[in-house]
Design a protein around this motif. Sequence first.
Motif, mmCIF file in Angstrom:
data_model
loop_
_atom_site.group_PDB
_atom_site.id
_atom_site.type_symbol
_atom_site.label_atom_id
_atom_site.label_comp_id
_atom_site.label_asym_id
_atom_site.label_seq_id
_atom_site.Cartn_x
_atom_site.Cartn_y
_atom_site.Cartn_z
ATOM 1 N N GLY A 328 0.772 -1.223 0.000
ATOM 2 C CA GLY A 328 0.000 0.000 0.000
ATOM 3 C C GLY A 328 0.811 1.285 0.000
ATOM 4 N N LEU A 329 0.085 2.379 -0.281
ATOM 5 C CA LEU A 329 0.655 3.718 -0.229
ATOM 6 C C LEU A 329 0.367 4.401 1.099
ATOM 7 C CD1 LEU A 329 -0.278 5.031 -3.800
ATOM 8 C CD2 LEU A 329 1.895 4.021 -3.052
ATOM 9 N N MET A 330 -0.553 3.834 1.873
ATOM 10 C CA MET A 330 -0.879 4.385 3.181
ATOM 11 C C MET A 330 -1.451 3.287 4.065
ATOM 12 S SD MET A 330 -4.297 6.664 2.331
ATOM 13 C CE MET A 330 -3.293 7.940 1.605
ATOM 14 N N ILE A 331 -1.505 3.544 5.366
ATOM 15 C CA ILE A 331 -2.103 2.628 6.334
ATOM 16 C C ILE A 331 -3.072 3.416 7.186
ATOM 17 C CG2 ILE A 331 -1.716 0.983 8.197
ATOM 18 C CD1 ILE A 331 1.158 0.669 7.264
ATOM 19 N N ASP A 332 -4.344 3.092 7.079
ATOM 20 C CA ASP A 332 -5.376 3.775 7.863
ATOM 21 C C ASP A 332 -5.251 5.294 7.764
ATOM 22 O OD1 ASP A 332 -6.564 1.424 8.675
ATOM 23 O OD2 ASP A 332 -5.374 1.270 10.498
ATOM 24 N N GLY A 333 -5.000 5.768 6.580
ATOM 25 C CA GLY A 333 -4.918 7.203 6.344
ATOM 26 C C GLY A 333 -3.551 7.813 6.532
ATOM 27 N N ALA A 334 -2.620 7.077 7.141
ATOM 28 C CA ALA A 334 -1.256 7.584 7.330
ATOM 29 C C ALA A 334 -0.417 7.264 6.096
ATOM 30 C CB ALA A 334 -0.631 6.948 8.569
ATOM 31 N N ILE A 335 0.191 8.273 5.537
ATOM 32 C CA ILE A 335 0.952 8.124 4.297
ATOM 33 C C ILE A 335 2.271 7.397 4.538
ATOM 34 C CG2 ILE A 335 2.273 9.442 2.589
ATOM 35 C CD1 ILE A 335 0.020 11.540 2.686
ATOM 36 N N LEU A 336 2.586 6.450 3.650
ATOM 37 C CA LEU A 336 3.907 5.817 3.613
ATOM 38 C C LEU A 336 4.738 6.656 2.640
ATOM 39 C CD1 LEU A 336 2.713 2.088 3.455
ATOM 40 C CD2 LEU A 336 3.608 3.322 5.434
ATOM 41 N N SER A 337 5.551 7.513 3.159
ATOM 42 C CA SER A 337 6.069 8.645 2.402
ATOM 43 C C SER A 337 6.830 8.284 1.134
ATOM 44 C CB SER A 337 6.932 9.525 3.304
ATOM 45 O OG SER A 337 8.021 8.803 3.811
ATOM 46 N N GLN A 338 7.716 7.300 1.185
ATOM 47 C CA GLN A 338 8.542 7.052 -0.007
ATOM 48 C C GLN A 338 7.727 6.539 -1.201
ATOM 49 O OE1 GLN A 338 11.699 4.854 2.304
ATOM 50 N NE2 GLN A 338 13.053 6.019 0.996
ATOM 51 N N PRO A 339 6.949 5.472 -1.070
ATOM 52 C CA PRO A 339 6.151 5.058 -2.223
ATOM 53 C C PRO A 339 5.073 6.077 -2.590
ATOM 54 C CG PRO A 339 5.646 3.688 -0.317
ATOM 55 C CD PRO A 339 6.853 4.493 0.040
#
Length: 354
Positions: A328-339
């Motif tokens: 994913g690109l985020m988890i529960d609305g929190a952004i995973l910044s690099q991807p």
Amino acid sequence: MLKRRQILGCLTALGGSYVLGGCGGGSGSAPSAATSNPRIVTAATAGTFYGINGHYDYRYTPAQVVAIVKALGCSTYRLGCTDDPPQLSAVVKLAQAFQAAGLTLFVLIDLSIYDSNRVMFASESIAYERGRSCAATVATALGPYGVTMYECGNELTRAGDIILDPTNAGTKAVDFNNTNWPVMRGLIRGMIDGVKSAQPAARCGVNFTVADIGASDALWNGTQPDGSSGHPTVRWDMTTWHNFEVYGDIFNLGSDGSGPGFDLPAYCQAHYGVPFLLTEWNTGPEQSAAYRASYISTKFANYFVARKAKNIQSVMYYELDSGNDTFGLMIDGAILSQPYDAFTSFIAGHPDSG
């Protein structure tokens, strides 16, 4: 889509060592799109290129999903459902929100070749009727809210009772189970007919993965894995495919050393003459965030260059939120910044215009 991590884990363990044998039949040579019923390539429509996968049971509200998809720069959102009332009700709400926002909801009718008791359908006709009933119900419910694109099945060619050896690439019809083949064919035919019965103008895609042109050719041509002909043909409006890094590069499948390479979108355009959609793509779940970000940038660049020349209508990243830091690109609305940053930066710098 729910078993993506298990499937890719198995393939990763195999080291991508599937066998690319002779393509599209019994020969030992790579396929030649130029000599197999070539058609004129028509450029994909602008404004549909960037897409992403999600699920009907995310904890995001429909309004939140719309906001997230817009922030990403995507126009298309793919998710699966059946005629199960809770699933369909959730997707109807999403369809309403997407219609109001001017975005495209691309709906996978996520039936398998098995009934609710995990027993394979007993015949082609029984599978057909189940597919038709489900798809008609889904299309009837979603049609009023602007949904006009449906994918009829998800990686059905890779079901355990269809592919004989999952380590094979699927380039030959004989890679597939001849006895069970009609059940899969009937299910797909039923889903297409069910959608069209409710929405005659809707477009239906049939989904394949790895290098399963042995399966796609057999369905299109009305042949069985044993080579017999004269069986029902399957016609789709869009060819849809899944490509994860372990499968190889779609523009040169087999370049990982497993066999002869060929250009999958070009092959499909020559044989089926309809738009090509990459409805799932990513690297493997074991990769780091930095690796995933680099992979996103590189693949987007390759797909973007090819989108017009090879009629690639859309590329849909897998996925928005995988509940962890794998796909994913985020988890529960929190952004995973690099991807996330790699994804949004490329789209911002490469608008899908004419």
